[in-house]
Scaffold this active site. Structure first.
Site, short mmCIF file in Angstrom:
data_model
loop_
_atom_site.label_atom_id
_atom_site.label_comp_id
_atom_site.label_asym_id
_atom_site.label_seq_id
_atom_site.Cartn_x
_atom_site.Cartn_y
_atom_site.Cartn_z
N HIS B 69 41.74 61.59 60.74
CA HIS B 69 42.12 60.64 59.72
C HIS B 69 42.58 61.18 58.48
O HIS B 69 42.49 62.54 58.27
CB HIS B 69 41.12 59.76 59.44
CG HIS B 69 40.00 60.43 58.99
ND1 HIS B 69 39.22 61.09 59.49
CD2 HIS B 69 39.43 60.01 57.56
CE1 HIS B 69 38.09 61.40 58.68
NE2 HIS B 69 38.50 60.83 57.49
N SER B 70 43.43 60.45 57.77
CA SER B 70 43.91 60.79 56.52
C SER B 70 43.68 59.73 55.40
O SER B 70 43.01 58.64 55.84
CB SER B 70 45.24 61.28 56.37
OG SER B 70 45.41 61.88 54.92
#
Lengths: 91, 150
Positions: B69-70
């Site tokens: 994820h970011s």
């Protein structure tokens, strides 16, 4: 008591840590406020926290804080979280 | 939101027994699946890879499991999840949890809208990982996830 769960982005891993820590604290009957934070704001938030939960990568970056910094390896292992939190909680 | 985790994972979001040569290619497959569901643009995939390059393999949150994820960004069009099981495990360089066999891709528009999903995910992933990894079709995977969702 204040506990901060720290990860890189503040949306994924720290949120999982926060949820599982809350689960464990409920079981232990401990009243604590658990907040999720990304590493950018973690140092400030950790200043008035008693415990910081995080992964190995961030433990050093959090640096010198009064809080007890605990490294969690398996975020889904409630037994690991329970054992490490128990050891860190004040008597 | 009545969506369960199984319902959120459309066929486009699921890639089973994928071939990844290394962690970057594994994260890219998870990113491509997020793009396929309309959740993100290609830029988000690049951001997920950059996050590991800059911050280390902390996204490997449990033995065999990475949560790619970011942060919320313009590259996130809507909150979404993808699920990639690997034919051959890959190393992320994590001291305790390598090698990785499952990549869950996560995109969120803000800090709160995906909390129910995360809670369901935590419940499912703390169950029998081997069974989840053995799934050979998207429908079978969703069925196993449903069995593990309370």
């Amino acid at each position: 008591m204040k506990i901060v769960a720290v990860c890189g982005m503040g949306i994924g891993t720290s949120v999982l840590l926060k949820m599982n820590a809350e689960k464990v604290l409920r079981t232990l009957g401990v009243d604590a406020d658990v907040e999720a934070a990304d590493i950018g704001v973690a140092r400030g938030m950790a200043r008035d926290a008693q415990i910081v939960l995080t992964s190995e990568e961030f433990a050093d970056e959090i640096g010198e804080v009064p809080a007890n910094v605990i490294i969690i390896d398996n975020f889904f292992d409630l037994e690991e979280i329970t054992a490490k939190l128990k050891a860190a909680l004040p008597e | 939101m009545s969506d369960t985790l199984a319902d959120e994972l459309s066929d486009d979001a699921i890639v089973l027994h994928a071939d990844a040569s290394d962690w970057r290619s594994a994260v890219r497959i998870a990113g491509d699946a997020l793009v396929a569901t309309g959740s993100t643009t290609d830029e988000y995939t690049a951001e997920m890879i950059r996050a590991v390059e800059e911050l280390g393999p902390y996204i490997v949150i449990a033995p065999s499991i990475a949560l790619a994820h970011s942060r919320p960004s313009p590259a996130v069009l809507k909150t979404g999840l993808s699920w990639v099981s690997l034919a051959t495990p890959v190393e992320f360089g994590h001291s305790a949890n390598d090698p990785v066999r499952l990549i869950v891709g996560l995109a969120a528009v803000d800090h709160d809208s995906h909390l129910a999903t995360m809670s369901n995910l935590a419940g499912v992933l703390s169950g029998d990982l081997d069974r989840l990894l053995e799934a050979t079709s998207a429908e079978q995977l969703r069925e196993i996830i449903r069995e593990n969702t309370q």
